[in-house]
Design an enzyme around this catalytic site. Structure first.
Site, PDB file in Angstrom:
ATOM      1  N   ASP A  12       0.858  -1.181   0.000  1.00 52.62           N
ATOM      2  CA  ASP A  12       0.000   0.000   0.000  1.00 52.62           C
ATOM      3  C   ASP A  12       0.891   1.226   0.000  1.00 52.62           C
ATOM      4  OD1 ASP A  12      -2.807   1.150   0.354  1.00 52.62           O
ATOM      5  OD2 ASP A  12      -1.689   2.172   1.927  1.00 52.62           O
ATOM      6  N   MET A  25       4.902   9.951  -4.045  1.00 57.30           N
ATOM      7  CA  MET A  25       4.599   8.842  -3.156  1.00 57.30           C
ATOM      8  C   MET A  25       5.169   9.249  -1.800  1.00 57.30           C
ATOM      9  SD  MET A  25       5.328   4.765  -3.638  1.00 57.30           S
ATOM     10  CE  MET A  25       7.090   4.933  -3.989  1.00 57.30           C
ATOM     11  N   HIS A 160      -5.315   4.409   6.572  1.00 56.25           N
ATOM     12  CA  HIS A 160      -4.476   5.269   5.727  1.00 56.25           C
ATOM     13  C   HIS A 160      -3.049   5.406   6.232  1.00 56.25           C
ATOM     14  CE1 HIS A 160      -7.604   6.053   2.890  1.00 56.25           C
ATOM     15  NE2 HIS A 160      -8.422   6.334   3.882  1.00 56.25           N
ATOM     16  N   ASP A 165      -2.513  -0.466   6.336  1.00 58.93           N
ATOM     17  CA  ASP A 165      -3.376  -0.787   5.204  1.00 58.93           C
ATOM     18  C   ASP A 165      -2.877  -2.013   4.451  1.00 58.93           C
ATOM     19  OD1 ASP A 165      -4.953   1.316   5.970  1.00 58.93           O
ATOM     20  OD2 ASP A 165      -4.562   2.542   4.198  1.00 58.93           O
TER      21      ASP A 165
END
Length: 182
Positions: A12, A25, A160, A165
């Site tokens: 994730d 990212m 999150h 996750d």
């Protein structure tokens, strides 16, 4: 658990927007699907100052803080590659698993190719939403994690945080995997 020389790795990412390159990212979480205690996580320095406010709000992260505390993207990707490589022996392959895998894989793939020139996961990803769709005969709308959770009843939930996750996704994968075998 290793299946037919395949090691399934749930990945994730949290990002500042919907596409790699233009947006950054911000964090990576990964774990072995059948052994989620074997995991990797890190935060990255942003590669762009662009962001979508809602994306930043969801992550709870700050570009400013990550500029100071995050890893250089090349270092983060090298650490992830080394972790992935450490899972493999005897010609096994690692399979990227994601929930809405096209999103997470696009960032991972972009960053691996940009900073290391190769992606140890290869060119494909296993998408949990699609897996559920194919095994459950439901509508695409019913493949949201909240809808799947009503059926498979995981013990964990997503929040999150990329590692949390990834571990939640791993649990969903295992439950769907078992569901498909019944």
């Amino acid at each position: 658990m290793r299946t037919n020389k395949e090691i399934f790795v749930s990945v994730d990412v949290e990002a500042s927007g919907p596409v790699p390159g233009k947006y950054s990212m911000l964090s990576i979480g990964a774990c072995v699907v059948f052994d989620p205690s074997t995991h990797f996580s890190c935060y990255l320095k942003p590669i762009s100052d662009e962001f979508i406010p809602e994306a930043m709000e969801v992550t709870g992260l700050s570009l400013e803080q990550l500029h100071h505390d995050g890893l250089e993207p090349a270092d983060a990707m090298l650490q992830l590659k080394n972790w992935v490589d450490s899972l493999v022996s005897n010609e096994e392959i690692v399979v990227f698993v994601g929930f809405n895998a096209s999103f997470d894989w696009s960032f991972i793939n972009y960053y691996f190719h940009t900073y290391l020139g190769e992606n140890p996961f290869g060119i494909a990803a296993l998408d949990i939403k699609s897996m559920y769709f194919g095994t459950s005969q439901v509508s695409w709308k019913s493949t949201r994690s909240s809808e799947i959770a009503k059926i498979v009843k995981p013990e964990t939930s997503g929040d999150h945080d990329a590692l949390h996750d990834a571990q939640y996704q791993a649990e969903l994968f295992r439950l769907i995997y078992d569901l498909g075998r019944k």
